[in-house]
Design a protein around this motif. Structure first.
Motif, PDB file in Angstrom:
ATOM      1  N   ILE A   1      -0.482   8.748 -15.659  1.00  0.00           N
ATOM      2  CA  ILE A   1       0.635   7.986 -16.233  1.00  0.00           C
ATOM      3  C   ILE A   1       1.227   6.983 -15.238  1.00  0.00           C
ATOM      4  O   ILE A   1       1.552   5.855 -15.604  1.00  0.00           O
ATOM      5  N   GLU A   2       1.367   7.401 -13.978  1.00  0.00           N
ATOM      6  CA  GLU A   2       2.046   6.589 -12.965  1.00  0.00           C
ATOM      7  C   GLU A   2       1.052   5.882 -12.047  1.00  0.00           C
ATOM      8  O   GLU A   2      -0.002   6.437 -11.728  1.00  0.00           O
ATOM      9  N   PRO A   3       1.385   4.675 -11.574  1.00  0.00           N
ATOM     10  CA  PRO A   3       0.532   4.013 -10.572  1.00  0.00           C
ATOM     11  C   PRO A   3       0.681   4.708  -9.219  1.00  0.00           C
ATOM     12  O   PRO A   3       1.578   5.538  -9.028  1.00  0.00           O
ATOM     13  N   MET A   4      -0.191   4.365  -8.290  1.00  0.00           N
ATOM     14  CA  MET A   4      -0.143   4.921  -6.941  1.00  0.00           C
ATOM     15  C   MET A   4      -0.404   3.786  -5.968  1.00  0.00           C
ATOM     16  O   MET A   4      -1.260   2.924  -6.212  1.00  0.00           O
ATOM     17  N   LYS A   5       0.352   3.767  -4.871  1.00  0.00           N
ATOM     18  CA  LYS A   5       0.145   2.768  -3.816  1.00  0.00           C
ATOM     19  C   LYS A   5       0.032   3.496  -2.487  1.00  0.00           C
ATOM     20  O   LYS A   5       0.751   4.469  -2.239  1.00  0.00           O
ATOM     21  N   PHE A   6      -0.878   3.008  -1.649  1.00  0.00           N
ATOM     22  CA  PHE A   6      -1.010   3.590  -0.320  1.00  0.00           C
ATOM     23  C   PHE A   6      -1.314   2.508   0.697  1.00  0.00           C
ATOM     24  O   PHE A   6      -1.765   1.415   0.350  1.00  0.00           O
ATOM     25  N   ILE A   7      -1.018   2.822   1.940  1.00  0.00           N
ATOM     26  CA  ILE A   7      -1.290   1.926   3.055  1.00  0.00           C
ATOM     27  C   ILE A   7      -2.441   2.529   3.827  1.00  0.00           C
ATOM     28  O   ILE A   7      -2.390   3.693   4.227  1.00  0.00           O
ATOM     29  N   ALA A   8      -3.504   1.757   4.007  1.00  0.00           N
ATOM     30  CA  ALA A   8      -4.687   2.218   4.742  1.00  0.00           C
ATOM     31  C   ALA A   8      -4.870   1.356   5.989  1.00  0.00           C
ATOM     32  O   ALA A   8      -4.803   0.130   5.913  1.00  0.00           O
TER      33      ALA A   8
END
Length: 114
Positions: free
Chosen positions: A90-97
């Motif tokens: 349902i929800e988006p996801m953001k990450f820093i790589a």
């Protein structure tokens, strides 16, 4: 004037082995709800931080890890990553790589599903 204390909270300490790092490539990566990466590897170590949402990281041969917002992660170089998926449908996801590169290398190599 009062002196303020700087707080340095440790998030991740990952052994990357003896290697020469010539470039650090930092990316903000956004996943749609339910998005999956697929089986892959990296030529370099990757360290990162879940900024929003939650992920599931599974290094091949190990148990999957649930990574909520605020969690850190390490994907070792030349290691098969079975999955790095958005944990939510349902929800988006953001990450820093952060890719610790030794040369002009690709950031990711997609692998066939086993």
């Amino acid at each position: 004037m009062s002196q303020q204390t700087t707080i340095r909270k440790g998030l991740l300490r990952a052994a990357v082995g003896p290697r020469s790092v010539s470039t650090v490539d930092v990316r903000l990566i956004a996943f749609a709800p339910g998005q999956q990466t697929g089986r892959h590897s990296h030529p370099c170590p990757v360290v990162g931080y879940i900024a929003e949402g939650a992920a599931i990281l599974e290094i091949e041969g190990r148990e999957p890890q649930f990574l909520p917002a605020g969690a850190d992660f390490h994907e070792p170089a030349q290691t098969v990553i079975a999955r790095f998926d958005n944990a939510s449908q349902i929800e988006p996801m953001k990450f820093i790589a952060c890719y610790l590169l030794t040369a002009d290398e690709p950031l990711i190599e997609m692998l066939p599903e086993s």
